[in-house]
Design an enzyme around this catalytic site. Structure first.
Site, PDB file in Angstrom:
ATOM      1  N   CYS A  99      12.425  49.808   0.300  1.00  0.00           N
ATOM      2  CA  CYS A  99      13.404  49.138   1.225  1.00  0.00           C
ATOM      3  C   CYS A  99      12.649  47.742   1.643  1.00  0.00           C
ATOM      4  O   CYS A  99      11.703  47.963   2.318  1.00  0.00           O
ATOM      5  CB  CYS A  99      13.736  49.619   2.209  1.00  0.00           C
ATOM      6  SG  CYS A  99      14.879  48.696   3.487  1.00  0.00           S
TER       7      CYS A  99
ATOM      8  N   ASP B 216      20.186  39.759   0.437  1.00  0.00           N
ATOM      9  CA  ASP B 216      19.961  41.240   0.933  1.00  0.00           C
ATOM     10  C   ASP B 216      20.900  41.458   2.133  1.00  0.00           C
ATOM     11  O   ASP B 216      21.688  40.195   2.460  1.00  0.00           O
ATOM     12  CB  ASP B 216      18.350  41.131   1.763  1.00  0.00           C
ATOM     13  CG  ASP B 216      18.275  42.585   2.528  1.00  0.00           C
ATOM     14  OD1 ASP B 216      18.507  43.545   1.737  1.00  0.00           O
ATOM     15  OD2 ASP B 216      17.733  42.548   3.348  1.00  0.00           O
ATOM     16  N   SER B 217      20.903  42.591   2.654  1.00  0.00           N
ATOM     17  CA  SER B 217      22.019  42.960   3.561  1.00  0.00           C
ATOM     18  C   SER B 217      21.410  42.334   4.843  1.00  0.00           C
ATOM     19  O   SER B 217      22.369  42.152   5.708  1.00  0.00           O
ATOM     20  CB  SER B 217      22.024  44.368   3.857  1.00  0.00           C
ATOM     21  OG  SER B 217      20.625  44.922   4.188  1.00  0.00           O
TER      22      SER B 217
ATOM     23  N   HIS C 121      13.343  45.943   3.963  1.00  0.00           N
ATOM     24  CA  HIS C 121      12.862  45.647   5.209  1.00  0.00           C
ATOM     25  C   HIS C 121      11.664  46.242   5.737  1.00  0.00           C
ATOM     26  O   HIS C 121      11.216  45.886   6.568  1.00  0.00           O
ATOM     27  CB  HIS C 121      14.009  46.439   6.041  1.00  0.00           C
ATOM     28  CG  HIS C 121      15.390  45.633   6.274  1.00  0.00           C
ATOM     29  ND1 HIS C 121      16.305  45.601   5.100  1.00  0.00           N
ATOM     30  CD2 HIS C 121      16.038  45.230   7.304  1.00  0.00           C
ATOM     31  CE1 HIS C 121      17.444  44.967   5.923  1.00  0.00           C
ATOM     32  NE2 HIS C 121      17.231  44.489   7.131  1.00  0.00           N
TER      33      HIS C 121
ATOM     34  N   CYS D 182      16.834  43.267  -2.448  1.00  0.00           N
ATOM     35  CA  CYS D 182      17.340  44.690  -1.699  1.00  0.00           C
ATOM     36  C   CYS D 182      17.558  45.545  -2.755  1.00  0.00           C
ATOM     37  O   CYS D 182      17.856  45.494  -3.700  1.00  0.00           O
ATOM     38  CB  CYS D 182      18.721  44.232  -1.201  1.00  0.00           C
ATOM     39  SG  CYS D 182      19.434  45.501  -0.606  1.00  0.00           S
TER      40      CYS D 182
ATOM     41  N   GLU E  37      16.032  44.790  12.114  1.00  0.00           N
ATOM     42  CA  GLU E  37      17.188  43.743  12.208  1.00  0.00           C
ATOM     43  C   GLU E  37      16.849  43.237  13.801  1.00  0.00           C
ATOM     44  O   GLU E  37      17.117  42.006  13.895  1.00  0.00           O
ATOM     45  CB  GLU E  37      18.595  44.577  12.098  1.00  0.00           C
ATOM     46  CG  GLU E  37      18.964  44.632  10.715  1.00  0.00           C
ATOM     47  CD  GLU E  37      18.964  43.231   9.792  1.00  0.00           C
ATOM     48  OE1 GLU E  37      19.692  42.207  10.390  1.00  0.00           O
ATOM     49  OE2 GLU E  37      18.525  42.950   8.753  1.00  0.00           O
TER      50      GLU E  37
HETATM   51  N1  DGL Z   1      16.935  45.873   2.602  1.00  0.00           N
HETATM   52  C1  DGL Z   1      17.748  46.630   1.726  1.00  0.00           C
HETATM   53  C2  DGL Z   1      16.894  47.508   0.990  1.00  0.00           C
HETATM   54  O1  DGL Z   1      16.226  47.071   0.457  1.00  0.00           O
HETATM   55  C3  DGL Z   1      18.879  47.395   2.403  1.00  0.00           C
HETATM   56  C4  DGL Z   1      18.694  47.843   3.914  1.00  0.00           C
HETATM   57  C5  DGL Z   1      19.902  48.480   4.388  1.00  0.00           C
HETATM   58  O2  DGL Z   1      20.955  47.303   4.576  1.00  0.00           O
HETATM   59  O3  DGL Z   1      20.231  49.463   4.443  1.00  0.00           O
HETATM   60  O4  DGL Z   1      17.401  48.700   0.551  1.00  0.00           O
END
Ligand code: DGL
Length: 274
Positions: free
Chosen positions: A188, A14-15, A190, A77, A156
């Site tokens: 997302c 993931d990011s 996150h 992600c 984050e």
């Molecule tokens: N966790 C990510 C997603 O599911 C990326 C969030 C990001 O880095 O903008 O889209």
């Protein structure tokens, strides 16, 4: 399949910390599996980047995880799945991939009010994958969307329950609630970390849909189908890598996945990971 391959890890990326919402579910459902998690925190957030840039990061990260022996790659992600899943499957045809897809289907099936909300990044909403799930599964259902600007950065930083985080969620959810939304999709990875706050803001009438359990089940099915599942009952090992600050990620692990662990550091050297 020989013992060597079943005993190699599942690669997950993931990011940033978002992929941990998928990792914790993999840990719950497939505890014997070894996991290798890579957070590309040097580049977080992905959601405001171009799809082609996210695709390039995803290709290099996949190559790196494969070089470490990963037997399956979980694109944990939504943004990277929207930007790169199709491309990764074409580029690495022998590798099994499991990616994220906004859970519009279960939301559309379950809604009573006929109005569902999706929270995801701008890049995810731009990708073809999002439009295709809405077209295929949301017939007759109104789909409202919001990018929750700034929410990835809050998560984050570990700000899961601060006033600033609540304000972002209120801004996203209040207009949806006024329209009568009764299902909200975590588009997302996150965002599941703030589900308790989302539930507080949205109230008991609204159900929040986190796709992580379904994704973990899919990983189990793919491993079984390919004879790649790790046998035995002993708890697998988890290795964490970040292209950002390892101490910062390590400090967040107990809150996000309920276990302590060291995090190793990895660097981008122009467009290569070393
Ligand atoms: N966790 C990510 C997603 O599911 C990326 C969030 C990001 O880095 O903008 O889209």
């Amino acid at each position: 399949m020989n013992r060597g391959v079943t005993h190699t890890p599942i690669g997950i990326f993931d990011s940033g910390v978002g992929g941990l919402s998928v990792l914790r579910e993999l840990r719950r459902q497939l505890p014997a599996e070894d996991l290798l998690f890579l957070a590309d925190q040097a580049h977080v957030p992905y959601g405001r980047r171009s799809l082609s840039q996210v695709r390039d990061f995803s290709r290099e990260i996949t190559s790196y995880l494969l070089s470490q022996g990963a037997k399956l790659i979980v694109v944990a992600c939504n943004t990277a799945s929207a930007a790169a899943l199709h491309y990764l499957r074409e580029s690495f045809p022998e590798v099994p991939f499991v990616g994220m897809e906004p859970a519009v289907k279960p939301a559309a099936e379950q809604t009573q009010s006929g109005i569902v909300g999706v929270l995801a990044t701008p890049a995810t909403f731009q990708g073809e994958l999002y439009n295709s799930v809405v077209e295929r599964f949301a017939k007759g259902v109104t789909v409202l969307k919001d990018t929750c600007q700034g929410l990835v950065a809050q998560i984050e930083s570990g700000d899961l329950d601060t006033l600033a985080t609540r304000t972002i969620l209120e801004k996203a959810l209040h207009p949806m609630l006024e329209r009568g939304v009764d299902r909200v999709v975590m588009g997302c990875t996150h965002y599941p970390f703030v589900i308790p706050l989302i539930e507080e803001v949205a109230g008991p009438e609204v159900e929040v849909i986190d796709p992580a359990p379904a994704v973990a089940r899919q990983v189990g099915r793919v491993l079984d189908a390919r004879g790649l599942s790790k046998p035995g009952a002993s708890l697998g090992a988890v290795q964490y890598l970040t292209t950002g600050d390892p101490a910062k990620l390590s400090a967040l692990l107990p809150r996000l996945v309920g276990e302590e662990n060291l995090v190793e550091s990895l660097h981008w050297d122009s467009d290569r990971l070393i």
